[in-house]
Design a protein around this motif. Structure first.
Motif, PDB file in Angstrom:
ATOM      1  N   ILE A  82      47.274   3.835  25.835  1.00  0.00           N
ATOM      2  CA  ILE A  82      47.196   5.046  26.007  1.00  0.00           C
ATOM      3  C   ILE A  82      46.670   5.531  24.665  1.00  0.00           C
ATOM      4  N   LEU A  83      46.898   5.058  23.695  1.00  0.00           N
ATOM      5  CA  LEU A  83      46.615   5.787  22.223  1.00  0.00           C
ATOM      6  C   LEU A  83      44.917   5.417  22.034  1.00  0.00           C
TER       7      LEU A  83
ATOM      8  N   LEU B 170      47.117  13.006  20.095  1.00  0.00           N
ATOM      9  CA  LEU B 170      47.657  11.985  19.404  1.00  0.00           C
ATOM     10  C   LEU B 170      48.929  12.481  18.814  1.00  0.00           C
ATOM     11  N   ALA B 171      48.968  13.543  18.157  1.00  0.00           N
ATOM     12  CA  ALA B 171      50.266  14.380  17.648  1.00  0.00           C
ATOM     13  C   ALA B 171      51.146  14.698  18.873  1.00  0.00           C
ATOM     14  N   ILE B 172      50.510  15.391  20.011  1.00  0.00           N
ATOM     15  CA  ILE B 172      51.272  15.685  21.204  1.00  0.00           C
ATOM     16  C   ILE B 172      51.702  14.251  21.821  1.00  0.00           C
ATOM     17  N   ALA B 173      51.045  13.413  21.877  1.00  0.00           N
ATOM     18  CA  ALA B 173      51.610  12.139  22.669  1.00  0.00           C
ATOM     19  C   ALA B 173      52.490  11.629  21.834  1.00  0.00           C
ATOM     20  N   SER B 174      52.705  11.726  20.630  1.00  0.00           N
ATOM     21  CA  SER B 174      53.517  10.868  19.593  1.00  0.00           C
ATOM     22  C   SER B 174      54.852  11.977  19.834  1.00  0.00           C
ATOM     23  N   ALA B 175      54.923  12.964  19.854  1.00  0.00           N
ATOM     24  CA  ALA B 175      56.037  14.069  20.082  1.00  0.00           C
ATOM     25  C   ALA B 175      56.734  13.835  21.486  1.00  0.00           C
ATOM     26  N   LEU B 176      55.911  13.730  22.553  1.00  0.00           N
ATOM     27  CA  LEU B 176      56.412  13.878  23.924  1.00  0.00           C
ATOM     28  C   LEU B 176      56.874  12.344  24.468  1.00  0.00           C
ATOM     29  N   PHE B 177      56.175  11.433  23.882  1.00  0.00           N
ATOM     30  CA  PHE B 177      56.329  10.050  24.480  1.00  0.00           C
ATOM     31  C   PHE B 177      56.940   9.157  23.388  1.00  0.00           C
ATOM     32  N   GLY B 178      57.106   9.432  22.070  1.00  0.00           N
ATOM     33  CA  GLY B 178      57.510   8.502  21.033  1.00  0.00           C
ATOM     34  C   GLY B 178      56.473   7.607  20.664  1.00  0.00           C
ATOM     35  N   VAL B 179      55.258   7.857  20.954  1.00  0.00           N
ATOM     36  CA  VAL B 179      54.330   6.918  20.559  1.00  0.00           C
ATOM     37  C   VAL B 179      53.973   7.056  19.106  1.00  0.00           C
ATOM     38  N   GLU B 180      54.123   5.942  18.244  1.00  0.00           N
ATOM     39  CA  GLU B 180      53.838   6.343  16.909  1.00  0.00           C
ATOM     40  C   GLU B 180      52.782   5.688  16.256  1.00  0.00           C
ATOM     41  N   GLY B 181      51.617   5.466  17.084  1.00  0.00           N
ATOM     42  CA  GLY B 181      50.386   4.631  16.685  1.00  0.00           C
ATOM     43  C   GLY B 181      49.693   5.253  15.424  1.00  0.00           C
ATOM     44  N   GLU B 182      49.992   6.638  15.130  1.00  0.00           N
ATOM     45  CA  GLU B 182      49.343   7.109  14.222  1.00  0.00           C
ATOM     46  C   GLU B 182      49.819   6.926  12.862  1.00  0.00           C
ATOM     47  N   GLU B 183      51.312   6.651  12.967  1.00  0.00           N
ATOM     48  CA  GLU B 183      51.832   6.066  11.798  1.00  0.00           C
ATOM     49  C   GLU B 183      51.661   4.759  11.368  1.00  0.00           C
ATOM     50  N   ASN B 184      50.868   3.821  12.200  1.00  0.00           N
ATOM     51  CA  ASN B 184      50.548   2.586  11.692  1.00  0.00           C
ATOM     52  C   ASN B 184      49.194   2.656  11.408  1.00  0.00           C
ATOM     53  N   LEU B 185      48.748   2.500  10.073  1.00  0.00           N
ATOM     54  CA  LEU B 185      47.677   2.826   9.445  1.00  0.00           C
ATOM     55  C   LEU B 185      46.804   1.723   9.828  1.00  0.00           C
ATOM     56  N   THR B 186      47.007   0.310  10.055  1.00  0.00           N
ATOM     57  CA  THR B 186      46.081  -0.549  10.633  1.00  0.00           C
ATOM     58  C   THR B 186      45.521  -0.362  12.046  1.00  0.00           C
ATOM     59  N   PHE B 187      46.440   0.210  12.959  1.00  0.00           N
ATOM     60  CA  PHE B 187      45.978   0.405  14.387  1.00  0.00           C
ATOM     61  C   PHE B 187      45.190   1.504  14.210  1.00  0.00           C
ATOM     62  N   THR B 188      45.467   2.603  13.423  1.00  0.00           N
ATOM     63  CA  THR B 188      44.553   3.975  13.422  1.00  0.00           C
ATOM     64  C   THR B 188      43.130   3.516  12.753  1.00  0.00           C
ATOM     65  N   ILE B 189      43.201   2.630  11.804  1.00  0.00           N
ATOM     66  CA  ILE B 189      41.629   2.194  11.250  1.00  0.00           C
ATOM     67  C   ILE B 189      40.970   1.548  12.548  1.00  0.00           C
ATOM     68  N   ALA B 190      41.544   0.613  13.171  1.00  0.00           N
ATOM     69  CA  ALA B 190      40.934  -0.148  14.397  1.00  0.00           C
ATOM     70  C   ALA B 190      40.243   0.653  15.480  1.00  0.00           C
ATOM     71  N   VAL B 191      41.208   1.657  15.727  1.00  0.00           N
ATOM     72  CA  VAL B 191      40.712   2.639  16.878  1.00  0.00           C
ATOM     73  C   VAL B 191      39.497   3.868  16.418  1.00  0.00           C
ATOM     74  N   HIS B 192      39.612   3.875  14.981  1.00  0.00           N
ATOM     75  CA  HIS B 192      38.727   4.804  14.637  1.00  0.00           C
ATOM     76  C   HIS B 192      37.304   4.035  14.294  1.00  0.00           C
ATOM     77  N   ILE B 193      37.283   2.617  13.908  1.00  0.00           N
ATOM     78  CA  ILE B 193      36.266   2.030  13.814  1.00  0.00           C
ATOM     79  C   ILE B 193      35.559   1.661  15.297  1.00  0.00           C
ATOM     80  N   ALA B 194      36.521   1.565  16.277  1.00  0.00           N
ATOM     81  CA  ALA B 194      36.036   1.345  17.618  1.00  0.00           C
ATOM     82  C   ALA B 194      35.139   2.446  17.961  1.00  0.00           C
ATOM     83  N   THR B 195      35.642   3.568  17.508  1.00  0.00           N
ATOM     84  CA  THR B 195      34.781   4.830  18.329  1.00  0.00           C
ATOM     85  C   THR B 195      33.475   4.994  17.502  1.00  0.00           C
TER      86      THR B 195
END
Length: 266
Positions: free
Chosen positions: A8-9, A27-52
């Motif tokens: 999803i993220l 991503l902030a809305i997804a985190s608040a509604l579904f409890g998805v905290e991917g933005e708080e995990n810096l490694t995951f955030t870096i990975a998806v940004h590099i992917a884009t």
């Protein structure tokens, strides 16, 4: 993080990075509604940004090759001026990243109210750029590049779309639709890579949260989802800008922005 949450993220990041609807806001809305905290995990955030970023390189590889081919001629030509415009556009966001990083991070943790407000600002900007008809210029000037860069710097606020702000600003300046989306997507590559490098250094130094709570499989799924969605959204967005259909995204951002404000008040 589960595989579904990573998917999803990843899809959200890849799609909303290019579409003028704000990736950070969604991503902030997804985190608040579904409890998805991917933005708080810096490694995951870096990975998806590099992917884009990689999706941009894939879709716009001809334009990137054209720029580098001109640069290696070591003379002032159209390609060199284009690269100079990109460098100039990076100045404002570079200043924000160096001197105001802590303040920006504090805003990201301030809740959905700011997200809803900025989504409405995005909607207003897209709508205004659709109805305003300035005299069209064939080339993006260095002054225009700096102003578009200012728009990119302001768009670090969650809910304020980076692509929407930069493209709408260019349209208001009278820049060509055919060249704006391409320029907007190319100018974001160095800042994203620079931010990823700095965050990666933080992880290596042990000063930031790493990937202890995310599996390799979830990381791969998120990366692949962001890359695939990014390729589709990048190509789609270029065609949308050429056809001048940004007003539909203005309506979408207005609806989501109002809904977010209502949710934040509950």
């Amino acid at each position: 993080m589960s595989y579904l949450e990573a998917l999803i993220l990843g899809l959200l990041q890849g799609l909303t990075e290019y579409l003028p609807v704000s990736s950070s806001g969604h991503l902030a809305i997804a985190s608040a509604l579904f409890g998805v905290e991917g933005e708080e995990n810096l490694t995951f955030t870096i990975a998806v940004h590099i992917a884009t970023v990689l999706s941009t390189l894939v879709i716009l590889w001809k334009e990137i090759a054209w720029i580098f081919k001109g640069l290696f001629k070591f003379k002032m030509n159209h390609e060199t001026r284009y690269a100079l415009n990109i460098l100039v556009s990076m100045i404002p966001v570079g200043i924000v990243g160096v001197f105001f990083k802590d303040e920006v991070e504090a805003i990201f943790g301030s809740g959905l109210l700011i997200v809803g407000i900025m989504l409405l600002v995005t909607a207003s900007l897209l709508a205004f750029s659709y109805y305003y008809k300035p005299r069209v210029k064939q080339e993006i000037s260095i002054a225009d590049a700096f102003v578009i860069g200012l728009a990119q710097a302001v768009a670090v606020l969650p809910g304020l779309s980076r692509s929407g702000s930069t493209i709408a600003t260019g349209l208001l300046l009278g820049d060509s639709k055919e060249k704006l989306a391409q320029f907007s997507f190319l100018m974001v590559i160095p800042p994203i890579l620079g931010e990823a490098l700095l965050d990666g250094m933080d992880i290596l130094k042990g000063s930031a949260s790493g990937a202890s709570d995310i599996s390799l499989g979830a990381m791969i799924i998120g990366f692949a989802a962001a890359f695939t969605a990014g390729c589709l959204a990048c190509k789609w967005m270029i065609n949308i800008v050429r056809k001048g259909k940004l007003v539909y995204f203005a309506i979408y951002c207005a609806v989501v922005g109002i809904a977010t404000l209502i949710i934040s008040a509950l």
